[in-house]
Scaffold this motif. Structure first.
Motif, PDB file in Angstrom:
ATOM      1  N   THR A 184       4.058 -98.673  87.091  1.00 29.45           N
ATOM      2  CA  THR A 184       2.601 -98.864  87.049  1.00 29.45           C
ATOM      3  C   THR A 184       2.165-100.282  87.386  1.00 29.45           C
ATOM      4  O   THR A 184       1.041-100.490  87.835  1.00 29.45           O
ATOM      5  CB  THR A 184       2.050 -98.523  85.659  1.00 29.45           C
ATOM      6  N   GLY A 185       3.030-101.265  87.144  1.00 30.26           N
ATOM      7  CA  GLY A 185       2.597-102.656  87.213  1.00 30.26           C
ATOM      8  C   GLY A 185       1.817-103.032  85.969  1.00 30.26           C
ATOM      9  O   GLY A 185       1.561-102.197  85.092  1.00 30.26           O
ATOM     10  N   SER A 186       1.413-104.277  85.889  1.00 27.81           N
ATOM     11  CA  SER A 186       0.789-104.795  84.669  1.00 27.81           C
ATOM     12  C   SER A 186      -0.684-104.434  84.522  1.00 27.81           C
ATOM     13  O   SER A 186      -1.234-104.513  83.415  1.00 27.81           O
ATOM     14  CB  SER A 186       0.933-106.322  84.627  1.00 27.81           C
ATOM     15  N   GLN A 187      -1.343-104.016  85.617  1.00 29.19           N
ATOM     16  CA  GLN A 187      -2.783-103.785  85.561  1.00 29.19           C
ATOM     17  C   GLN A 187      -3.158-102.345  85.211  1.00 29.19           C
ATOM     18  O   GLN A 187      -4.316-102.067  84.894  1.00 29.19           O
ATOM     19  CB  GLN A 187      -3.423-104.156  86.910  1.00 29.19           C
ATOM     20  N   TYR A 188      -2.216-101.446  85.269  1.00 26.10           N
ATOM     21  CA  TYR A 188      -2.498-100.037  84.987  1.00 26.10           C
ATOM     22  C   TYR A 188      -2.455 -99.815  83.481  1.00 26.10           C
ATOM     23  O   TYR A 188      -1.481-100.179  82.818  1.00 26.10           O
ATOM     24  CB  TYR A 188      -1.448 -99.185  85.691  1.00 26.10           C
ATOM     25  N   PRO A 189      -3.487 -99.208  82.882  1.00 23.34           N
ATOM     26  CA  PRO A 189      -3.528 -99.075  81.417  1.00 23.34           C
ATOM     27  C   PRO A 189      -2.430 -98.162  80.864  1.00 23.34           C
ATOM     28  O   PRO A 189      -2.225 -97.045  81.355  1.00 23.34           O
ATOM     29  CB  PRO A 189      -4.910 -98.461  81.164  1.00 23.34           C
ATOM     30  N   VAL A 190      -1.734 -98.663  79.859  1.00 20.13           N
ATOM     31  CA  VAL A 190      -0.727 -97.887  79.139  1.00 20.13           C
ATOM     32  C   VAL A 190      -0.971 -98.068  77.645  1.00 20.13           C
ATOM     33  O   VAL A 190      -1.020 -99.202  77.153  1.00 20.13           O
ATOM     34  CB  VAL A 190       0.708 -98.343  79.494  1.00 20.13           C
ATOM     35  N   ILE A 191      -1.165 -96.957  76.943  1.00 22.38           N
ATOM     36  CA  ILE A 191      -1.367 -97.005  75.496  1.00 22.38           C
ATOM     37  C   ILE A 191      -0.321 -96.119  74.830  1.00 22.38           C
ATOM     38  O   ILE A 191       0.422 -95.390  75.495  1.00 22.38           O
ATOM     39  CB  ILE A 191      -2.791 -96.577  75.092  1.00 22.38           C
ATOM     40  N   VAL A 192      -0.253 -96.177  73.507  1.00 20.79           N
ATOM     41  CA  VAL A 192       0.723 -95.374  72.779  1.00 20.79           C
ATOM     42  C   VAL A 192       0.022 -94.699  71.606  1.00 20.79           C
ATOM     43  O   VAL A 192      -0.866 -95.283  70.978  1.00 20.79           O
ATOM     44  CB  VAL A 192       1.904 -96.246  72.291  1.00 20.79           C
ATOM     45  N   GLY A 247       3.452-107.534  76.995  1.00 22.43           N
ATOM     46  CA  GLY A 247       2.591-106.946  78.014  1.00 22.43           C
ATOM     47  C   GLY A 247       2.886-105.492  78.313  1.00 22.43           C
ATOM     48  O   GLY A 247       2.498-104.975  79.367  1.00 22.43           O
ATOM     49  N   LEU A 248       3.541-104.807  77.381  1.00 23.29           N
ATOM     50  CA  LEU A 248       3.903-103.409  77.606  1.00 23.29           C
ATOM     51  C   LEU A 248       2.823-102.440  77.159  1.00 23.29           C
ATOM     52  O   LEU A 248       2.869-101.264  77.523  1.00 23.29           O
ATOM     53  CB  LEU A 248       5.215-103.090  76.882  1.00 23.29           C
ATOM     54  N   LEU A 249       1.866-102.911  76.361  1.00 25.44           N
ATOM     55  CA  LEU A 249       0.858-102.034  75.775  1.00 25.44           C
ATOM     56  C   LEU A 249      -0.548-102.581  75.973  1.00 25.44           C
ATOM     57  O   LEU A 249      -0.776-103.783  75.862  1.00 25.44           O
ATOM     58  CB  LEU A 249       1.097-101.874  74.269  1.00 25.44           C
ATOM     59  N   ASP A 250      -1.498-101.660  76.199  1.00 29.23           N
ATOM     60  CA  ASP A 250      -2.909-102.019  76.320  1.00 29.23           C
ATOM     61  C   ASP A 250      -3.772-101.404  75.225  1.00 29.23           C
ATOM     62  O   ASP A 250      -4.978-101.639  75.180  1.00 29.23           O
ATOM     63  CB  ASP A 250      -3.458-101.557  77.678  1.00 29.23           C
ATOM     64  N   GLY A 251      -3.177-100.600  74.347  1.00 30.00           N
ATOM     65  CA  GLY A 251      -3.950 -99.987  73.283  1.00 30.00           C
ATOM     66  C   GLY A 251      -3.076 -99.111  72.409  1.00 30.00           C
ATOM     67  O   GLY A 251      -1.953 -98.745  72.789  1.00 30.00           O
ATOM     68  N   VAL A 252      -3.593 -98.770  71.215  1.00 29.46           N
ATOM     69  CA  VAL A 252      -2.860 -97.957  70.241  1.00 29.46           C
ATOM     70  C   VAL A 252      -3.797 -96.889  69.690  1.00 29.46           C
ATOM     71  O   VAL A 252      -4.919 -97.189  69.264  1.00 29.46           O
ATOM     72  CB  VAL A 252      -2.315 -98.809  69.075  1.00 29.46           C
ATOM     73  N   ASP A 253      -3.332 -95.665  69.683  1.00 25.80           N
ATOM     74  CA  ASP A 253      -4.062 -94.493  69.195  1.00 25.80           C
ATOM     75  C   ASP A 253      -3.382 -94.071  67.896  1.00 25.80           C
ATOM     76  O   ASP A 253      -2.216 -93.656  67.915  1.00 25.80           O
ATOM     77  CB  ASP A 253      -3.984 -93.412  70.279  1.00 25.80           C
ATOM     78  N   VAL A 254      -4.077 -94.177  66.763  1.00 22.47           N
ATOM     79  CA  VAL A 254      -3.430 -94.037  65.450  1.00 22.47           C
ATOM     80  C   VAL A 254      -3.699 -92.671  64.838  1.00 22.47           C
ATOM     81  O   VAL A 254      -4.818 -92.353  64.434  1.00 22.47           O
ATOM     82  CB  VAL A 254      -3.898 -95.148  64.485  1.00 22.47           C
ATOM     83  N   SER A 255      -2.638 -91.859  64.751  1.00 23.63           N
ATOM     84  CA  SER A 255      -2.677 -90.578  64.057  1.00 23.63           C
ATOM     85  C   SER A 255      -1.717 -90.665  62.874  1.00 23.63           C
ATOM     86  O   SER A 255      -1.419 -91.768  62.397  1.00 23.63           O
ATOM     87  CB  SER A 255      -2.307 -89.447  65.030  1.00 23.63           C
ATOM     88  N   SER A 256      -1.192 -89.530  62.412  1.00 23.07           N
ATOM     89  CA  SER A 256      -0.262 -89.585  61.279  1.00 23.07           C
ATOM     90  C   SER A 256       0.547 -88.295  61.189  1.00 23.07           C
ATOM     91  O   SER A 256       0.171 -87.260  61.735  1.00 23.07           O
ATOM     92  CB  SER A 256      -1.008 -89.814  59.956  1.00 23.07           C
ATOM     93  N   GLY A 257       1.688 -88.383  60.470  1.00 26.54           N
ATOM     94  CA  GLY A 257       2.470 -87.213  60.112  1.00 26.54           C
ATOM     95  C   GLY A 257       3.222 -86.564  61.252  1.00 26.54           C
ATOM     96  O   GLY A 257       3.300 -87.066  62.371  1.00 26.54           O
ATOM     97  N   GLY A 258       3.820 -85.412  60.932  1.00 24.63           N
ATOM     98  CA  GLY A 258       4.501 -84.581  61.910  1.00 24.63           C
ATOM     99  C   GLY A 258       6.004 -84.700  61.940  1.00 24.63           C
ATOM    100  O   GLY A 258       6.681 -83.847  62.511  1.00 24.63           O
ATOM    101  N   LEU A 259       6.558 -85.755  61.340  1.00 22.30           N
ATOM    102  CA  LEU A 259       8.011 -85.930  61.406  1.00 22.30           C
ATOM    103  C   LEU A 259       8.728 -84.892  60.550  1.00 22.30           C
ATOM    104  O   LEU A 259       9.790 -84.398  60.912  1.00 22.30           O
ATOM    105  CB  LEU A 259       8.406 -87.337  60.949  1.00 22.30           C
ATOM    106  N   LEU A 260       8.147 -84.581  59.407  1.00 20.67           N
ATOM    107  CA  LEU A 260       8.712 -83.634  58.454  1.00 20.67           C
ATOM    108  C   LEU A 260       7.697 -82.528  58.173  1.00 20.67           C
ATOM    109  O   LEU A 260       6.496 -82.715  58.421  1.00 20.67           O
ATOM    110  CB  LEU A 260       9.059 -84.348  57.133  1.00 20.67           C
ATOM    111  N   PRO A 261       8.132 -81.397  57.655  1.00 24.91           N
ATOM    112  CA  PRO A 261       7.178 -80.338  57.302  1.00 24.91           C
ATOM    113  C   PRO A 261       6.377 -80.701  56.046  1.00 24.91           C
ATOM    114  O   PRO A 261       6.315 -79.949  55.076  1.00 24.91           O
ATOM    115  CB  PRO A 261       8.067 -79.115  57.072  1.00 24.91           C
ATOM    116  N   THR A 262       5.774 -81.890  56.067  1.00 21.51           N
ATOM    117  CA  THR A 262       5.011 -82.406  54.931  1.00 21.51           C
ATOM    118  C   THR A 262       3.616 -82.777  55.406  1.00 21.51           C
ATOM    119  O   THR A 262       3.464 -83.607  56.301  1.00 21.51           O
ATOM    120  CB  THR A 262       5.685 -83.664  54.336  1.00 21.51           C
ATOM    121  N   ALA A 263       2.605 -82.160  54.827  1.00 15.00           N
ATOM    122  CA  ALA A 263       1.230 -82.393  55.258  1.00 15.00           C
ATOM    123  C   ALA A 263       0.532 -83.341  54.298  1.00 15.00           C
ATOM    124  O   ALA A 263       0.896 -83.437  53.123  1.00 15.00           O
ATOM    125  CB  ALA A 263       0.475 -81.074  55.325  1.00 15.00           C
ATOM    126  N   PRO A 264      -0.494 -84.071  54.764  1.00 14.10           N
ATOM    127  CA  PRO A 264      -1.277 -84.902  53.846  1.00 14.10           C
ATOM    128  C   PRO A 264      -1.980 -84.038  52.815  1.00 14.10           C
ATOM    129  O   PRO A 264      -2.375 -82.902  53.097  1.00 14.10           O
ATOM    130  CB  PRO A 264      -2.284 -85.599  54.775  1.00 14.10           C
TER     131      PRO A 264
END
Length: 333
Positions: free
Chosen positions: A212-220, A248-265
């Motif tokens: 992508t190069g450095s100018q293309y947006p990449v978020i996680v 310079g690997l990230l341009d933003g963060v989208d914060v969710s939760s859970g899913g690793l285990l069969p445990t719900a909030p």
């Protein structure tokens, strides 16, 4: 006296080099309408174009980087040029509404659907549950192949016309499995310490950036907590994300939760994930996106004004009503 400008849902927001017209984002939500081969269909063209009228950004649903990492039998993928060609019809329809869109690149790891998975894989040979079964532990050679899958998916994402990439590192899927000490028992370079557990994400992002190069947006997208003692928490995630931002690997963060285990909030109330997003935001300069039952204009404005997050994403209401975003933006503040 130093004053801080007060932003609202209507305020523009820069994610990397891309400026959004407002801070309301359509969250990635599975459509279950892909072809058996993982191609986007006419449904996706109509759904995303119909939803593009008011939001500042659309993040397309989970899109598999490998045919062996699909989340459900009728999801979509980007693991061949033909998949990219099908997705190009989606991006063209959304761009006709003057709205940018990101693709969410994913691999299910040990949560890949057994119906379409030839070999279940994970950082460590630990099952999610009895239904999915015990995965094979990835070799270093396997990991290198997966990183290459992400690199090629990034190349195809650009060819398909996407304006940016969201890397899916949440909800118990492959990258999340590497990040959490509850699912990563490795003793090599890809496990053990926080740095080791972060290495697969860092190497994946570096491979994506090579395309992508450095100018293309990449978020996680991340899961801020595993809802179990000893799992990930927002403070640890901030320690993981901060070096990625600095490189310079990230341009933003989208914060969710859970899913690793069969445990719900235990309490899913409006904004239930917001405190974790606010913790992560304290450590980063890049935009942080909050999600989780934030469905009113007044609530969204307060989140942004109080700098708890930089943008708000909505998901399920957009499935039921494509005009929901427009109605939310027009409602009283």
């Amino acid at each position: 006296m130093i004053t801080t400008k007060s932003f609202t849902l209507d305020s523009p927001l820069a994610i990397g080099s891309l400026e959004l017209r407002n801070r309301l984002i359509m969250a990635p939500m599975q459509q279950y309408n892909g072809s058996p081969e993982g191609y986007a269909t006419e449904h996706h063209i109509q759904h995303y174009a119909r939803s593009a009228n008011a939001v500042g950004l659309i993040i397309v649903e989970s899109t598999a980087v490998s045919g062996n990492g699909r989340l459900v039998p009728n999801d979509i993928g980007i693991y061949s040029d033909r998949h990219a060609d099908a997705l190009k019809r989606v991006t063209e329809a959304v761009h006709a509404r003057h709205t940018p869109l990101f693709v969410q690149l994913s691999h299910g790891g040990r949560k890949s659907d057994p119906q379409v998975t030839k070999r279940l894989i994970a950082p460590s040979a630990i099952a999610y549950d009895e239904i999915f079964g015990k995965p094979a532990q990835l070799s270093v050679s396997d990991i290198e192949t997966l990183i290459e899958d992400y690199r090629l998916a990034a190349r195809r994402s650009i060819a398909a016309g996407f304006d940016g990439i969201e890397v899916h590192a949440a909800h118990g899927f492959l990258i999340h499995q590497f990040l959490s000490p509850l699912s990563n028992f490795r003793t090599d370079a890809y496990g053990g310490t926080l740095e080791g557990r972060s290495k697969f994400l860092q190497d994946t992002l570096a491979a994506i950036r090579s395309e992508t190069g450095s100018q293309y947006p990449v978020i996680v997208r991340v899961s801020s907590t595993d809802y179990t003692d000893g799992g990930l928490n927002p403070h640890e995630l901030a320690l993981i994300l901060k070096p990625l931002e600095a490189k310079g690997l990230l341009d933003g963060v989208d914060v969710s939760s859970g899913g690793l285990l069969p445990t719900a909030p235990t309490d899913v109330h409006p904004g239930y994930q917001l405190p974790d997003a606010a913790v992560i935001k304290q450590h980063l300069q890049i935009p942080v996106i909050a999600v989780g039952k934030i469905y009113t204009r007044s609530f969204a404005d307060r989140i942004i004004r109080d700098q708890l997050a930089d943008a708000v994403a909505i998901g399920r209401p957009m499935l039921e009503n494509p005009d929901f975003a427009q109605q939310m933006l027009m409602s009283p503040r």
